[in-house]
Design an enzyme around this catalytic site. Sequence first.
Site, PDB file in Angstrom:
ATOM      1  N   GLU A   4     -12.120   5.912   1.982  1.00 34.88           N
ATOM      2  CA  GLU A   4     -12.189   5.609   0.544  1.00 34.88           C
ATOM      3  C   GLU A   4     -13.165   4.468   0.308  1.00 34.88           C
ATOM      4  O   GLU A   4     -13.188   3.494   1.061  1.00 34.88           O
ATOM      5  CB  GLU A   4     -10.830   5.150  -0.024  1.00 34.88           C
ATOM      6  CG  GLU A   4      -9.841   6.241  -0.257  1.00 34.88           C
ATOM      7  CD  GLU A   4      -8.517   5.725  -0.796  1.00 34.88           C
ATOM      8  OE1 GLU A   4      -8.497   4.743  -1.569  1.00 34.88           O
ATOM      9  OE2 GLU A   4      -7.489   6.313  -0.428  1.00 34.88           O
TER      10      GLU A   4
ATOM     11  N   GLU B  20      -3.067   3.762   4.040  1.00 40.29           N
ATOM     12  CA  GLU B  20      -2.847   2.362   3.657  1.00 40.29           C
ATOM     13  C   GLU B  20      -1.403   1.909   3.832  1.00 40.29           C
ATOM     14  O   GLU B  20      -0.745   1.491   2.878  1.00 40.29           O
ATOM     15  CB  GLU B  20      -3.309   2.129   2.210  1.00 40.29           C
ATOM     16  CG  GLU B  20      -4.787   2.340   2.018  1.00 40.29           C
ATOM     17  CD  GLU B  20      -5.274   1.890   0.642  1.00 40.29           C
ATOM     18  OE1 GLU B  20      -4.450   1.516  -0.197  1.00 40.29           O
ATOM     19  OE2 GLU B  20      -6.501   1.897   0.424  1.00 40.29           O
TER      20      GLU B  20
END
Length: 479
Positions: free
Chosen positions: A379, A170
């Site tokens: 995720e 991320e």
Amino acid sequence: MLHENLKPFPDDFLWGAASAAYQVEGAWDVDGKGISNWDKYVRIPGKTFKGTNGDVAVDHYHRYKEDIALMAEMGMKTYRFSVAWARIFPNGRGEVNQSGLDFYNRLINELIQYNIEPILTIYHWDLPQALQDEYGGWESRKIVEDFKNYSITLFKAFGDRVKYWVSLNEQNIFTRLGYQTALHPPGVKDDKLYYQVNHHANLANATAIKAFRKYVPDGKIGPSFAYSPAYAATCKPEDILASENAEEFMNHWWMDVYAWGKYPKATWDYLKRKGLTPQVEESDFTLLKEGKPDFMGVNYYQTTTYEKNPLDGVTMDGNFNTTGKKGTMEDTGIPGLFKTVTNENLERTNWDWNIDPQGLRIGLRRITNRYGLPILISENGLGEYDKVEDDGTINDDYRIEYIATHLRAIQEAITDGIDMIGYCVWSFTDLLSWLNGFQKRYGFVYVNQHEEGEHDLRRIKKKSFYWYKEVIESNGETL
Ligand code: BG6
């Protein structure tokens, strides 16, 4: 499209769960580990929920055998974990700390013993503080060389057994929260620097991927991107344009670079007019093109809905819900481009995250059509309060519902023709949520760890543990 029959999940589908070093390991200063940016940041009063830190976290460093035995009991096919850079290089570079390598060797070997495929994340936000102190960490181009050296050290040490790698976790979140909203370390608000930091991270990502080809030629590597597909609030053309702006600004700005080695045009030109474009060198774009990933790692939690934002409209400064008090998240935006708006069609969690399984399918389709890369869901999961009943059970039906509906959306996407590698639920055990402490829980396994009161770190299987076990056993047929 509505499917009458869904394709089955592929036989080699990687059913798994994910974690990150800082959020699970604890042991923050043992066996020669250096200090990370998070070790420092959490000690600044008021930065995290009730001042929680990851000094102990859920003590995975000492309890990894117990945790992996639980993964094996569940039948998990893969486990995604991250390496703490400061365990390997206490000062970010220089001498290797052998005890750090030993820990991850033990962890990897334990997984392999149970036929659990390791997915290794090189960087999940915990930067050696020494690099921040020395040259500002991601603020300097010097990070590219140090990240390359760190990555190669991992490739050489673990590449014989680890075949799936995530480069950066991320990038869009750690740079935005670190340099635009100042919620994460180093707690800076500086738009110009934010884009510069991102450019360095892009270069580091591409450099590591390029080196990977030499050291782990039979492996697969990609970044994990926090993808929140953009919706338009209405069918008014101005809102459609706002959502297009947001998709480009908030998503393509990163994914285009990963997949194609170039920045999207309208956003680049906008930033240029504002004097915010990063400083680039000519050879950068050759490098970025050479660092093409094998897959797009997608961390999906929610979609975001946008509408027109006037020139004097809201900025990125709005309050972020880190308390679990529903309704406290504020709208954010970029004046003249877009602003977020509540999507009344969606339920929200207590932390004001939208629940939108269909958005996942939409996102998977968009990525496939634009980049043509296979996708790993690195995720997806639900952060909520969990309650231990008097009889010791934890009945997290809401989590089962969340994961089941998202898995169905994935199966629909597979039926659409999307190439899916696997699915990692965030998370296996409960863990530390960076800003939300231990009260926001994600795991299949409850960990008795709290900000206050008794916490013996005991592991308790939640209802969702047994449910996911059956899903894996049936390769998704019991969904
Ligand atoms: C992702 C991160 O952004 O979301 C994880 O990669 C994080 O590290 C997860 O924990 C959930 O976010 P939060 O804020 O609920 O902990």
